[in-house]
Design an enzyme around this catalytic site. Sequence first.
Site, PDB file in Angstrom:
ATOM      1  N   ASN A  50       0.844  -1.193   0.000  1.00 45.51           N
ATOM      2  CA  ASN A  50       0.000   0.000   0.000  1.00 45.51           C
ATOM      3  C   ASN A  50       0.880   1.243   0.000  1.00 45.51           C
ATOM      4  O   ASN A  50       2.105   1.151  -0.065  1.00 45.51           O
ATOM      5  CB  ASN A  50      -0.962  -0.012   1.200  1.00 45.51           C
ATOM      6  CG  ASN A  50      -0.218  -0.154   2.514  1.00 45.51           C
ATOM      7  OD1 ASN A  50       0.595   0.696   2.880  1.00 45.51           O
ATOM      8  ND2 ASN A  50      -0.477  -1.240   3.223  1.00 45.51           N
ATOM      9  N   ASP A  60      -4.408  -6.345   4.833  1.00 43.83           N
ATOM     10  CA  ASP A  60      -5.472  -7.178   5.396  1.00 43.83           C
ATOM     11  C   ASP A  60      -5.418  -8.609   4.862  1.00 43.83           C
ATOM     12  O   ASP A  60      -5.823  -9.546   5.556  1.00 43.83           O
ATOM     13  CB  ASP A  60      -6.837  -6.574   5.072  1.00 43.83           C
ATOM     14  CG  ASP A  60      -7.071  -5.255   5.795  1.00 43.83           C
ATOM     15  OD1 ASP A  60      -6.605  -5.122   6.946  1.00 43.83           O
ATOM     16  OD2 ASP A  60      -7.701  -4.353   5.213  1.00 43.83           O
ATOM     17  N   LYS A 101       9.188 -16.634 -10.725  1.00 44.67           N
ATOM     18  CA  LYS A 101       8.429 -15.528 -11.270  1.00 44.67           C
ATOM     19  C   LYS A 101       7.309 -16.045 -12.168  1.00 44.67           C
ATOM     20  O   LYS A 101       7.523 -16.888 -13.040  1.00 44.67           O
ATOM     21  CB  LYS A 101       9.353 -14.621 -12.075  1.00 44.67           C
ATOM     22  CG  LYS A 101       8.622 -13.450 -12.724  1.00 44.67           C
ATOM     23  CD  LYS A 101       9.560 -12.592 -13.560  1.00 44.67           C
ATOM     24  CE  LYS A 101       8.785 -11.508 -14.277  1.00 44.67           C
ATOM     25  NZ  LYS A 101       9.651 -10.678 -15.146  1.00 44.67           N
ATOM     26  N   PRO A 119      -3.183 -12.018   9.952  1.00 47.25           N
ATOM     27  CA  PRO A 119      -3.458 -11.819  11.377  1.00 47.25           C
ATOM     28  C   PRO A 119      -3.530 -10.329  11.699  1.00 47.25           C
ATOM     29  O   PRO A 119      -2.915  -9.505  11.024  1.00 47.25           O
ATOM     30  CB  PRO A 119      -2.250 -12.485  12.056  1.00 47.25           C
ATOM     31  CG  PRO A 119      -1.160 -12.442  11.031  1.00 47.25           C
ATOM     32  CD  PRO A 119      -1.849 -12.610   9.712  1.00 47.25           C
TER      33      PRO A 119
END
Length: 404
Positions: free
Chosen positions: A211, A281, A291, A307
Amino acid sequence: MAAQRILLGITGGIAAYKSAELVRLLKKAGAEVRVVMTGGAEAFVRPLTFQALSGEPVRTSLLDPEAEAGMGHIELAKWADRVVVAPASADFLARLAHGLADDLLTTVCCATEAPIAVAPAMNQAMWKNHRNQRNMALLADDPQISVWGPGQGDQACGDTGLGRMLEPEDLADRLLNAVGAIPAGVLAGKRLVITAGPTREPIDPVRYISNHSSGKMGYAIAEAAAQAGASVTLVSGPVSIPVPEGVQVVPVETAEEMLAASQKAVDEGCDVFVATAAVADYRPESQAANKIKKSSESMNLSLVRNPDTLASVAARPDAPFTVGFAAETSDVEHYATDKMRRKKLDMIVANDVSSPGLGFNSDRNAVTVFWPQGQTSIGPDTKLAIAERLVALIAQHSDKVTHP
């Protein structure tokens, strides 16, 4: 605030009556206060009110021959340790954003090198107007300027929504924190564990899910906590930020590694756990050994849930004072307070990452802090300034909570 010199600018709006209380609070705290009023402000409150409260002549005109004989606007600009404009009207904010200097207050703001804080006050529709928001985005990108508020609630026109000037007590408190930073040693003897940055969940040896978290907020809190005397362990995902002085860093990559490192650090002793990390998440159900080649027009990727580090620490029988973060794009208060209740947190810090120029990958942020008995807003401001106020709040509230 003893010996601090605060220049208070007052612009036209009904909230100008609250500025009298702000002057009183600042004087009571030991600050020197001088006041500059625009013509619009004079229509709501007379200068004599502020002269009586501040004990100083009130300046109202750039073209005052007596004052400007000595370049009065430059003298004011150099005198101030901090400039605060409360209330700040939409008109003033537009002129400030575009660097205009067409009256005494905007001229002082252009000439001063002191930090400037503005407290917007206007009708809720004016606040939401896209032109005003465009001006606010310009101000948010200005490192010299902090935007405090606006608050939400009933307005003089009968509307309800964002646009109220923050209360004088809140503004005075922000000035106290901005000038005084963190009280020395306020976390002396405390052990903090802080998570920061993103996690990377590998798909194959060259690809991963991640992210936009830069880790800047977590690193700023670690720096502020160390300066406040705490022993700090920083469990960090992959970032490119220098390690703050006096902070022990434990580098991790994945969510599972972050959980393991966090639990180990808490086991070794922890009074406060602050989870700023943006933990993925979900992770791929399996990682390809080699790859993955581009062999078709689409690819299906099966994900499993990671977790929850924050919930796991909060659920421990020996749980420390636990602070979570909630980065949301809508309905921020609802999602943040729900997360606080579900995960049994002592405090949660929420920010709207959809706001331009704030949050992910920015040096600035604006947050609202919630705890079971209350809330407060901080910023927009630099992440380090916000971190200092968060550390002061954590120090204050963590001493009041005793876990079984």
